[in-house]
Design a protein around this motif. Structure first.
Motif, mmCIF file in Angstrom:
data_model
loop_
_atom_site.group_PDB
_atom_site.id
_atom_site.type_symbol
_atom_site.label_atom_id
_atom_site.label_comp_id
_atom_site.label_asym_id
_atom_site.label_seq_id
_atom_site.Cartn_x
_atom_site.Cartn_y
_atom_site.Cartn_z
ATOM 1 N N ALA A 124 0.932 -1.229 0.031
ATOM 2 C CA ALA A 124 -0.108 -0.123 0.035
ATOM 3 C C ALA A 124 0.973 1.405 0.022
ATOM 4 O O ALA A 124 0.483 1.963 -0.673
ATOM 5 C CB ALA A 124 -0.994 -0.134 1.121
ATOM 6 N N ALA A 125 2.039 1.269 0.828
ATOM 7 C CA ALA A 125 2.823 2.471 0.943
ATOM 8 C C ALA A 125 3.542 2.732 -0.488
ATOM 9 O O ALA A 125 3.625 3.686 -0.765
ATOM 10 C CB ALA A 125 3.785 2.220 2.095
ATOM 11 N N LEU A 126 4.180 1.638 -0.945
ATOM 12 C CA LEU A 126 4.914 1.732 -2.157
ATOM 13 C C LEU A 126 3.911 2.190 -3.388
ATOM 14 O O LEU A 126 4.313 2.870 -4.220
ATOM 15 C CB LEU A 126 5.538 0.522 -2.506
ATOM 16 C CG LEU A 126 6.484 0.367 -3.839
ATOM 17 C CD1 LEU A 126 7.513 1.623 -3.744
ATOM 18 C CD2 LEU A 126 7.101 -0.848 -4.155
ATOM 19 N N ALA A 127 2.520 1.559 -3.094
ATOM 20 C CA ALA A 127 1.653 2.041 -4.480
ATOM 21 C C ALA A 127 1.343 3.454 -4.344
ATOM 22 O O ALA A 127 1.512 4.181 -5.475
ATOM 23 C CB ALA A 127 0.625 1.072 -4.253
ATOM 24 N N ARG A 128 1.231 4.132 -2.902
ATOM 25 C CA ARG A 128 1.024 5.331 -3.108
ATOM 26 C C ARG A 128 2.210 6.286 -3.495
ATOM 27 O O ARG A 128 1.898 7.248 -4.208
ATOM 28 C CB ARG A 128 0.838 5.811 -1.520
ATOM 29 C CG ARG A 128 -0.585 5.352 -0.989
ATOM 30 C CD ARG A 128 -0.956 5.967 0.433
ATOM 31 N NE ARG A 128 -0.007 5.619 1.195
ATOM 32 C CZ ARG A 128 -0.130 4.725 2.096
ATOM 33 N NH1 ARG A 128 -1.279 3.823 2.123
ATOM 34 N NH2 ARG A 128 0.707 4.640 2.999
#
Length: 266
Positions: A124-128
């Motif tokens: 989720a963090a990398l996708a953001r």
């Protein structure tokens, strides 16, 4: 006009800071810095702990805390069988350009070494960070930057799979990493932005840097754009006790084994 001198007091609830006593080791650190600047030169060995504690009238435990802090800041270097030496000052040389784009090639005494390359769903963090949907496929190349035989940085380069549609299917490892880097070169990066912040090395980065977890580091996050879209993000973790980075036109200065070495940036 009220000309009374300003005094920081314990005024909890009034929006001001509470006075905090300076730890003994921190005061000693400041005294040692002044002493080093006036009485010692780069590479000179300091007196042993017994002599220093007697000179400054402090306990050995307090002295060790101060010395540990100065080593952490890169002001002192400890050498087995020699003692504690005054480290060379860090000299900054401007950094520009996309660093280490050619994988493990050697340039100006520096070398990027591939650790591994994986492809998997973005967290989720990398996708953001990459502007993707959670679970989208991302290539991640991990590398270390070595200067004069010393590892000074660890990097994770994240590239969305969609940005490299023509990447050939190859086995994991160095071949896959070279394929990702080569294809990223061909995409043609036409813009970039960088940010720098102070942090501490987590377990994975600390292991690559051969330093204990919690070591102060400089975290350089670089975003690469191609055709008006984000093409990749690199997170480079530099040892704060070794490197001083500035931004400009040429390269990066790193202090290795007490000497300042200039490493060109490709």
């Amino acid at each position: 006009m009220d000309c009374r001198p300003f005094r920081v007091e314990d005024t909890v609830g009034q929006g001001t800071l509470a006075a905090v006593a300076e730890p003994k080791y921190w005061h000693l650190r400041t005294v040692l810095l002044r002493t080093m600047d006036t009485e010692f030169s780069t590479g000179q060995v300091l007196p042993n702990e017994r002599e220093l504690s007697a000179r400054f009238g402090v306990a050995r435990a307090t002295l060790r805390q101060a010395l540990d802090q100065l080593e952490l800041e890169g002001r002192l270097v400890r050498r087995r069988g020699i003692g504690t030496l005054v480290a060379a000052p860090r000299v900054g040389i401007p950094v520009s350009g996309r660093e280490g784009g050619r994988g493990s090639a050697v340039h100006g005494g520096q070398e990027w070494k591939v650790v591994d390359c994986t492809t998997g769903p973005a967290s989720a963090a990398l996708a953001r960070t990459l502007g993707l949907a959670e679970g989208d496929q991302v290539h991640t190349v991990r590398r270390t930057r070595v200067v004069q035989g010393v590892t000074v940085a660890a990097e994770s380069l994240h590239v969305p799979s969609a940005a490299l549609p023509h990447l050939a299917v190859v086995v994991d490892g160095n071949d896959r990493a070279r394929g990702v880097l080569r294809q990223l070169e061909r995409v043609g990066v036409d813009g970039q932005s960088r940010s720098v912040e102070l942090g501490v090395a987590e377990s994975a980065e600390a292991a690559l840097l051969e330093r204990p977890p919690g070591t102060p580091v400089l975290v350089v996050t670089t975003q690469y754009a191609a055709a008006g879209r984000l093409a990749a993000v690199a997170v480079s973790t530099y040892r704060a006790d070794t490197c001083k980075l500035t931004f400009g036109e040429s390269g990066v200065a790193v202090k290795v084994a007490g000497e300042v070495k200039a490493a060109a940036v490709s």
